[in-house]
Write an enzyme that holds these catalytic residues in place. Structure first.
Site, PDB file in Angstrom:
ATOM      1  N   LEU A  33       0.787  -1.205   0.059  1.00  0.00           N
ATOM      2  CA  LEU A  33       0.021   0.039   0.174  1.00  0.00           C
ATOM      3  C   LEU A  33       0.809   1.234   0.029  1.00  0.00           C
ATOM      4  CD1 LEU A  33      -2.608  -1.142   2.688  1.00  0.00           C
ATOM      5  CD2 LEU A  33      -2.748  -1.469   0.108  1.00  0.00           C
ATOM      6  N   HIS A  37      -3.452   4.229  -2.431  1.00  0.00           N
ATOM      7  CA  HIS A  37      -4.320   3.155  -1.938  1.00  0.00           C
ATOM      8  C   HIS A  37      -5.082   3.891  -0.335  1.00  0.00           C
ATOM      9  CE1 HIS A  37      -1.559   0.231  -3.578  1.00  0.00           C
ATOM     10  NE2 HIS A  37      -2.768  -0.146  -3.961  1.00  0.00           N
TER      11      HIS A  37
END
Ligand code: PAF
Length: 285
Positions: A33, A37
């Site tokens: 991530l 994200h």
């Protein structure tokens, strides 16, 4: 924050929330991530009482010669970032959970017209893999709202079509592209770039902006796209897979600018393919 691995645990958790009248927001990811994200998670948080993030590197959407094995897996760090954002549950299933019949899973076919072009032409079967995994995740997570990034514009269109055609009761939200300071669209694949390639990479967004300016100033579409492609090659991209002006709904190429048009681009630096896009109707794309 709960970490759930079994399909039955995920369903039971969602059922409990739904019974309590809580709205569930969902962000599907393949992990690793980054701030892009996390901006999707924040959007889900604004629209729901509970937020679920899935982390699953989906083998079905990788071709035989793609980067499934080397795709970065950073589960511990991902979990820390999600906990800090107040995510309620991380769904982290195993391949056997998602595909009990692997390596011969049931597959949901992506809309063939939308999937034939652009990324679909370069990556046969990719969108069937995406459509299948997202439908299965929707069935397990039972979200009211799901958030996807605009960076994968074609993916967004194909999944919206799937939801529409199969009457999936999920509200689809598209979040704007998160960019680095120099304009490069955030992507897990950016970390494959070496220093030289990383310095070239922002030219993709700069070229989209210049091409949009030329189009909006009345330049013929073919000329603007040709100039944009040449600019990318001059900047040092090893290959330009496509730079195209398309209808934002059908993804068909356009010969003239019209409302709802989108510029889509994919270009390669070494073995890394970078994607980006710009919506002509929305300032900043
Ligand atoms: O965009 C992605 O990261 C993936 O394609 C998705 C939607 C999580 C499905 O595996």
């Amino acid at each position: 924050m709960k970490i759930l691995e079994a399909a039955s645990d995920m369903r039971a958790q969602s059922a409990t929330w739904r019974l309590a009248g809580e709205r569930i927001g969902f962000v599907p990811t393949m992990g690793n991530l980054h701030a892009g994200h996390l901006s999707l998670v924040e959007r889900a948080r604004q629209r729901a009482d509970r937020v679920v993030v899935s982390i699953f590197v989906n083998p079905l959407q990788f071709g035989p010669h793609e980067d499934f094995e080397r795709y970065p897996r950073t589960f511990e760090a991902d979990v820390e970032k999600l906990a800090a954002l107040g995510v309620d549950a991380v769904f982290h299933p195993a391949v056997e959970t998602m595909y009990p019949r692997w390596p011969q899973p049931t597959v949901v076919r992506a809309d063939p017209d939308l999937a034939a072009r652009w990324e679909g032409a370069a990556r046969p079967g990719h969108f069937d893999g995406v459509t299948t995994v997202v439908l299965k995740l929707f069935n397990l997570v039972q979200p009211d709202v799901a958030v996807f990034g605009q960076k994968d514009y074609q993916q967004w269109r194909i999944l919206s079509r799937m939801v529409e055609d199969l009457d999936v009761p999920v509200e689809m939200v598209r979040a704007p592209i998160a960019r680095e300071q120099d304009g490069l669209a955030m992507s897990s694949r950016n970390q494959y770039l070496n220093a030289r390639q990383r310095a070239i990479a922002p030219a993709l967004y700069a070229t989209l902006c210049r091409t949009a300016e030329a189009l909006l100033a009345g330049s013929p579409v073919a000329d603007a796209l040709e100039a944009g492609t040449a600019r990318l090659q001059e900047a040092g991209f090893d290959a330009v897979d496509y730079l195209a002006l398309c209808d934002g709904d059908t993804l068909e190429p356009l010969a003239v600018v019209r409302p709802g048009a989108v510029l889509l681009a994919a270009a390669r630096l070494g073995t890394t393919r970078l994607l980006d896009n710009l919506l002509l109707d929305e300032p900043g794309g």
